[in-house]
Each structure stands twice: as C-alpha cells, then as structure tokens.
Design a protein around this motif. Structure first.
Motif, mmCIF file in Angstrom:
data_model
loop_
_atom_site.group_PDB
_atom_site.id
_atom_site.type_symbol
_atom_site.label_atom_id
_atom_site.label_comp_id
_atom_site.label_asym_id
_atom_site.label_seq_id
_atom_site.Cartn_x
_atom_site.Cartn_y
_atom_site.Cartn_z
ATOM 1 N N ASP A 145 -11.504 6.177 44.242
ATOM 2 C CA ASP A 145 -11.127 6.427 42.852
ATOM 3 C C ASP A 145 -10.957 5.115 42.090
ATOM 4 O O ASP A 145 -11.424 4.983 40.957
ATOM 5 C CB ASP A 145 -9.823 7.228 42.770
ATOM 6 C CG ASP A 145 -10.002 8.698 43.095
ATOM 7 O OD1 ASP A 145 -11.159 9.160 43.200
ATOM 8 O OD2 ASP A 145 -8.970 9.390 43.250
ATOM 9 N N CYS A 146 -10.314 4.152 42.720
ATOM 10 C CA CYS A 146 -10.123 2.846 42.072
ATOM 11 C C CYS A 146 -11.459 2.184 41.789
ATOM 12 O O CYS A 146 -11.666 1.625 40.704
ATOM 13 C CB CYS A 146 -9.262 1.929 42.943
ATOM 14 S SG CYS A 146 -7.552 2.460 43.100
ATOM 15 N N VAL A 147 -12.368 2.232 42.745
ATOM 16 C CA VAL A 147 -13.696 1.640 42.574
ATOM 17 C C VAL A 147 -14.426 2.315 41.412
ATOM 18 O O VAL A 147 -15.050 1.650 40.588
ATOM 19 C CB VAL A 147 -14.505 1.721 43.887
ATOM 20 C CG1 VAL A 147 -15.968 1.392 43.668
ATOM 21 C CG2 VAL A 147 -13.901 0.806 44.946
ATOM 22 N N PHE A 198 -5.162 0.269 34.251
ATOM 23 C CA PHE A 198 -4.709 1.561 34.756
ATOM 24 C C PHE A 198 -3.811 1.334 35.958
ATOM 25 O O PHE A 198 -3.844 0.281 36.595
ATOM 26 C CB PHE A 198 -5.875 2.498 35.090
ATOM 27 C CG PHE A 198 -6.746 2.064 36.228
ATOM 28 C CD1 PHE A 198 -6.476 2.451 37.540
ATOM 29 C CD2 PHE A 198 -7.864 1.281 35.988
ATOM 30 C CE1 PHE A 198 -7.305 2.063 38.584
ATOM 31 C CE2 PHE A 198 -8.698 0.899 37.024
ATOM 32 C CZ PHE A 198 -8.414 1.286 38.332
ATOM 33 N N VAL A 199 -2.987 2.340 36.235
ATOM 34 C CA VAL A 199 -2.024 2.269 37.329
ATOM 35 C C VAL A 199 -2.257 3.437 38.277
ATOM 36 O O VAL A 199 -2.414 4.580 37.825
ATOM 37 C CB VAL A 199 -0.576 2.306 36.801
ATOM 38 C CG1 VAL A 199 0.430 2.440 37.942
ATOM 39 C CG2 VAL A 199 -0.284 1.078 35.960
ATOM 40 N N MET A 200 -2.264 3.115 39.551
ATOM 41 C CA MET A 200 -2.269 4.115 40.605
ATOM 42 C C MET A 200 -0.884 4.049 41.255
ATOM 43 O O MET A 200 -0.556 3.074 41.928
ATOM 44 C CB MET A 200 -3.370 3.841 41.628
ATOM 45 C CG MET A 200 -4.763 3.772 41.044
ATOM 46 S SD MET A 200 -5.315 5.299 40.259
ATOM 47 C CE MET A 200 -6.015 6.138 41.651
ATOM 48 N N ALA A 242 -6.245 8.178 36.957
ATOM 49 C CA ALA A 242 -5.127 7.233 37.068
ATOM 50 C C ALA A 242 -3.819 7.926 36.677
ATOM 51 O O ALA A 242 -3.814 8.910 35.934
ATOM 52 C CB ALA A 242 -5.364 6.025 36.169
ATOM 53 N N ASP A 243 -2.722 7.379 37.171
ATOM 54 C CA ASP A 243 -1.414 7.911 36.790
ATOM 55 C C ASP A 243 -1.069 7.535 35.356
ATOM 56 O O ASP A 243 -0.365 8.264 34.670
ATOM 57 C CB ASP A 243 -0.341 7.419 37.760
ATOM 58 C CG ASP A 243 -0.536 8.059 39.122
ATOM 59 O OD1 ASP A 243 -0.311 9.273 39.238
ATOM 60 O OD2 ASP A 243 -0.949 7.350 40.064
#
Length: 144
Positions: A50-52, A137-139, A120-121
């Motif tokens: 997801d981050c990628v 963005f923050v996870m 993302a959160d």
C-alpha cells in the motif's frame, strides 16, 4: 538520479530515509523499487505494498504538477513518528493547486489522491520546507 538512504544514528531523529528523483516518468518505478528496498529493513507492520502504491501515485503527481523555471527534483522522505509511518513527497509546484478530483468512470487520470485518501489513515498537503508543495500521508500503527 540521486538515491540516498539516510539512517540517522541518533534515536530521537525520526527520519528513516530519503530519495531525490529527477522529474521524469522513469522515476516513478524507481521510487517504488527504492522505497520498498529502503523500508524493508525496518519491518513495518503496515502494508508495504500500500505504501509503495501511494508513493508511486504521489511521485507521479509531483512530476506531472511540479513546475519551476530552474532545474528541479522530487524529494521523498519517510519518518517514524511513534508507531506511525509518515511519507512526504516534495515538488516545486503551487501548494494551493493540490486538490482531490472526482474523475468520471472513463477518465484515465485523477485518482491518485482518492487512493491516498482511501488507503492512508490521514494525508496533508501544503507548503514544503524546500519551497513549493509537500503532500504527505500517514500509516498509523506501522510499528507496535
């Protein structure tokens, strides 16, 4: 292309790494590969895939929407903030131009921030400390 992995030996320094990329389309797959390689040793509990994906979307947006009369780069930085992972993408574009679009079903583009918003959160856009724009963005709960 300049790629760097910054590991600050000081434990209170939250930055885990940074990449500097030329604003060209081939930088998008490079950003995906390098981010995945650089984040893996930290073993985050959140989805690296997801981050990628989100890094890829934001780097692509930065390349498409970044503007400068001078040579410029896209800068990607990632941080550990307590148990969260925060990823920033900087470009020389205008911060006021960052907005989430609502594309039609047949539109080929315009879904990047929708993906960020849904996966993302949280996310943020505004002026970059380097000049131009930052979108981050923050996870949450990336580490226990």
């Amino acid at each position: 292309m300049v790629y760097m992995l910054d590991r600050d030996p000081c434990p209170e320094a939250p930055r885990l790494g940074t990449m500097t990329l030329h604003p060209s389309p081939d930088s998008v797959p490079r950003a995906r590969r390098w981010f995945e390689k650089f984040i893996a040793p930290y073993c985050p509990a959140c989805s690296i895939e997801d981050c990628v994906l989100l890094v890829s979307e934001l780097v692509s947006n930065a390349i498409v929407h970044g503007r400068s009369d001078e040579p410029w780069v896209v800068r990607v930085e990632w941080y550990r903030e307590e148990t969260s992972l925060r990823i920033e993408v900087h470009n020389p574009g205008c911060p006021a131009n960052v907005r989430m679009r609502r594309p039609e079903d047949d539109d080929a583009h315009g879904r990047g921030l929708l993906l960020v918003d849904s996966i993302a959160d949280s996310w943020h856009s505004g002026p970059s400390r380097f000049g131009g724009t930052v979108v981050s963005f923050v996870m949450a709960d990336a580490w226990e």
